[in-house]
Motif scaffolding. Structure first.
Motif, mmCIF file in Angstrom:
data_model
loop_
_atom_site.group_PDB
_atom_site.id
_atom_site.type_symbol
_atom_site.label_atom_id
_atom_site.label_comp_id
_atom_site.label_asym_id
_atom_site.label_seq_id
_atom_site.Cartn_x
_atom_site.Cartn_y
_atom_site.Cartn_z
ATOM 1 N N LEU A 58 0.835 -1.206 0.000
ATOM 2 C CA LEU A 58 0.000 0.000 0.000
ATOM 3 C C LEU A 58 0.869 1.255 0.000
ATOM 4 N N ALA A 59 1.919 1.266 0.821
ATOM 5 C CA ALA A 59 2.814 2.425 0.850
ATOM 6 C C ALA A 59 3.458 2.645 -0.517
ATOM 7 N N ASP A 60 3.842 1.557 -1.174
ATOM 8 C CA ASP A 60 4.463 1.646 -2.493
ATOM 9 C C ASP A 60 3.469 2.189 -3.521
ATOM 10 N N LYS A 61 2.220 1.813 -3.396
ATOM 11 C CA LYS A 61 1.186 2.313 -4.323
ATOM 12 C C LYS A 61 1.026 3.829 -4.169
ATOM 13 N N ILE A 62 0.985 4.297 -2.914
ATOM 14 C CA ILE A 62 0.874 5.738 -2.664
ATOM 15 C C ILE A 62 2.108 6.462 -3.196
ATOM 16 N N ASP A 63 3.260 5.851 -2.974
ATOM 17 C CA ASP A 63 4.527 6.417 -3.429
ATOM 18 C C ASP A 63 4.539 6.576 -4.952
ATOM 19 N N ARG A 64 4.074 5.570 -5.657
ATOM 20 C CA ARG A 64 4.061 5.612 -7.126
ATOM 21 C C ARG A 64 3.089 6.668 -7.659
ATOM 22 N N ILE A 65 1.966 6.824 -6.980
ATOM 23 C CA ILE A 65 0.992 7.849 -7.378
ATOM 24 C C ILE A 65 1.615 9.239 -7.255
ATOM 25 N N LEU A 66 2.309 9.474 -6.156
ATOM 26 C CA LEU A 66 2.955 10.768 -5.950
ATOM 27 C C LEU A 66 4.076 10.996 -6.963
ATOM 28 N N GLU A 67 4.849 9.937 -7.217
ATOM 29 C CA GLU A 67 6.011 10.074 -8.093
ATOM 30 C C GLU A 67 5.611 10.309 -9.552
ATOM 31 N N LYS A 68 4.409 9.909 -9.915
ATOM 32 C CA LYS A 68 3.929 10.163 -11.283
ATOM 33 C C LYS A 68 3.695 11.653 -11.517
ATOM 34 N N GLU A 69 3.321 12.362 -10.450
ATOM 35 C CA GLU A 69 2.954 13.774 -10.586
ATOM 36 C C GLU A 69 4.040 14.716 -10.067
ATOM 37 N N LEU A 70 4.873 14.243 -9.162
ATOM 38 C CA LEU A 70 5.865 15.096 -8.511
ATOM 39 C C LEU A 70 7.277 14.568 -8.766
ATOM 40 N N SER A 71 8.242 15.463 -8.776
ATOM 41 C CA SER A 71 9.636 15.078 -9.010
ATOM 42 C C SER A 71 10.358 14.915 -7.672
ATOM 43 N N TYR A 72 10.822 13.700 -7.387
ATOM 44 C CA TYR A 72 11.515 13.422 -6.132
ATOM 45 C C TYR A 72 12.997 13.780 -6.209
ATOM 46 N N ALA A 73 13.551 14.159 -5.064
ATOM 47 C CA ALA A 73 14.995 14.376 -4.949
ATOM 48 C C ALA A 73 15.661 13.000 -4.878
ATOM 49 N N PHE A 74 16.341 12.636 -5.949
ATOM 50 C CA PHE A 74 16.896 11.282 -6.068
ATOM 51 C C PHE A 74 18.275 11.353 -6.710
ATOM 52 N N ASP A 75 19.193 10.544 -6.191
ATOM 53 C CA ASP A 75 20.544 10.467 -6.727
ATOM 54 C C ASP A 75 20.830 9.021 -7.124
ATOM 55 N N GLU A 76 21.405 8.833 -8.303
ATOM 56 C CA GLU A 76 21.663 7.480 -8.805
ATOM 57 C C GLU A 76 22.560 6.681 -7.866
ATOM 58 N N GLN A 77 23.486 7.354 -7.178
ATOM 59 C CA GLN A 77 24.406 6.662 -6.285
ATOM 60 C C GLN A 77 23.832 6.473 -4.884
ATOM 61 N N PHE A 78 23.177 7.520 -4.372
ATOM 62 C CA PHE A 78 22.725 7.483 -2.973
ATOM 63 C C PHE A 78 21.242 7.179 -2.804
ATOM 64 N N GLY A 79 20.470 7.181 -3.870
ATOM 65 C CA GLY A 79 19.042 6.892 -3.749
ATOM 66 C C GLY A 79 18.242 8.135 -3.389
ATOM 67 N N TYR A 80 17.151 7.954 -2.635
ATOM 68 C CA TYR A 80 16.302 9.073 -2.233
ATOM 69 C C TYR A 80 17.043 9.923 -1.204
ATOM 70 N N LEU A 81 17.051 11.248 -1.437
ATOM 71 C CA LEU A 81 17.784 12.160 -0.562
ATOM 72 C C LEU A 81 16.862 12.669 0.540
ATOM 73 N N THR A 82 17.361 12.646 1.769
ATOM 74 C CA THR A 82 16.551 13.011 2.927
ATOM 75 C C THR A 82 17.304 13.981 3.820
ATOM 76 N N SER A 83 16.560 14.636 4.728
ATOM 77 C CA SER A 83 17.171 15.606 5.641
ATOM 78 C C SER A 83 18.203 14.939 6.538
ATOM 79 N N CYS A 84 17.877 13.763 7.029
ATOM 80 C CA CYS A 84 18.799 13.024 7.895
ATOM 81 C C CYS A 84 19.494 11.935 7.069
ATOM 82 N N PRO A 85 20.827 11.880 7.105
ATOM 83 C CA PRO A 85 21.555 10.880 6.312
ATOM 84 C C PRO A 85 21.158 9.439 6.620
ATOM 85 N N THR A 86 20.661 9.178 7.828
ATOM 86 C CA THR A 86 20.300 7.802 8.193
ATOM 87 C C THR A 86 19.081 7.297 7.435
#
Length: 365
Positions: free
Chosen positions: A142-170
């Motif tokens: 279910l979380a993945d479904k919501i994630d995909r819906i958002l990603e279709k309309e919005l551009s995520y901060a993503f790096d090919e090497q590090f993946g999804y970029l977040t405020s906290c490195p952890t």
């Protein structure tokens, strides 16, 4: 007002369900952290950026209600009183960080409260799905479904090497936190939890209290979640959590069997004393209520206590918290007043359950 339906009832609809291994695993939570490109992270963004982010995410998900097959409501945090924010924290619908935020933020909630999407918390998006019992794959789907819906309309901060970029490195990488909330009274009674926590930490997992980081294991309830989000796939993280959870379940079952085998009378006496305390006490601290509710839940799950509905215990576990007590009382309560009101609410709830059971028995007769 829309928010009232989420504040007035202590028991979320999903809590009434009984998932796999629900005698030990109370719930499964999947949380995904995401940020949008073109905006600074919440630690540094402006009020205008916060407003635009909130509008974009809210509009996307509200428009997707039909695709998700659920009714979704938007709640602005700034419109809530401090007490109402605390109530939502106690129901695990928002985090303490969002509750204390001074920046514009909101939460999108499904009608049964199994889905909560926090906007402008530590990251632009913190989506979480809560399921009863052990349902890691189902909650993630279910979380993945919501994630995909958002990603279709919005551009995520993503790096090919590090993946999804977040405020906290952890959280960088998958942005995934998968956790199970477990009731482990027998392991606690037999003083095995410290050793288990040490072993779990070596396996890349972390054990926290009922309200996550920095909280205590109230009522022998622990959260077990992944600590690593970078360098592992989502599938690996979920598989590791499933495996570790199943091993803990087995250890808890063995500890319960040992208690029943070696000290059955002492155990039964303790469990019924706790039921008596919940039924008749006039003053009760949060810690005492948590211990007694844990004992009664253990008695139900082991078949030693009959005719007590475990969903009532779930309800009591939520409404015994300070925010809910004051919400029900309609007034600000000091510590001693909360202890008295807590005992009163739990006592009355159990009495109503008993009256309902007697009425039902009379109808059958």
């Amino acid at each position: 007002m829309v928010i009232e339906k989420f504040l007035d009832n202590s028991l979320s609809s999903w809590m009434a369900g009984r998932g796999e291994h629900s005698d030990i695993v109370m719930s499964t939570r999947i949380r995904l952290a995401r940020n949008l490109t073109g905006y600074r992270f919440p630690l540094a963004f402006t009020e205008d950026e916060a407003h635009r982010i909130d509008q974009s995410i809210s509009a996307t998900l509200l428009d997707a209600s039909e695709e998700l097959q659920m009714n979704i409501s938007s709640v602005q945090i700034k419109d809530l009183s401090e007490l109402n924010r605390q109530v939502l924290v106690e129901k695990h619908l928002i985090s303490p960080k969002l509750a204390n935020s001074r920046i514009e933020g909101s939460v999108l909630l499904s009608e049964d409260e199994s889905v909560s999407v926090m906007i402008n918390e530590e990251d632009h998006i913190r989506m979480q799905c809560l399921f009863p019992g052990l349902q890691i794959e189902e909650a993630y789907a279910l979380a993945d479904k919501i994630d995909r819906i958002l990603e279709k309309e919005l551009s995520y901060a993503f790096d090919e090497q590090f993946g999804y970029l977040t405020s906290c490195p952890t959280n960088t990488g998958t942005g995934l936190r998968a956790s199970v909330m477990m009731h482990l009274p027998a392991l606690t009674m037999s003083k095995q939890m410290n050793r288990i926590v040490t072993i779990i930490s070596r396996l890349g997992m972390v054990v926290r209290g009922i309200y996550g980081e920095g909280s205590e294991a109230l009522g022998n309830v622990y959260q077990v979640s992944n600590q690593t989000t970078l360098g592992k796939t989502e599938e690996d993280i979920l598989a590791d959590l499933q495996s570790i959870t199943e091993q803990i379940i087995q250890k808890e079952k063995e500890a319960r069997s040992a208690l029943l085998k070696h000290s059955a009378n002492t155990l039964e006496d303790r469990l019924y004393r706790s039921l008596g305390t919940l039924s008749y006490a006039r003053i009760m601290t949060t810690e005492e209520a948590g211990k007694c509710l844990s004992d009664v839940r253990l008695g139900i799950d082991m078949g030693l206590i009959q005719d007590v509905d475990v969903t009532i215990l779930n309800e009591c576990m939520v409404f015994m918290q300070p925010g809910f007590l004051q919400k029900f009382a309609g007034a600000t309560l000091n510590t001693s007043e909360r202890d008295m009101f807590r005992a009163k609410l739990i006592r009355e709830r159990l009495q109503k359950m008993g009256e309902k059971r007697i009425t039902k028995g009379e109808e059958l007769a």
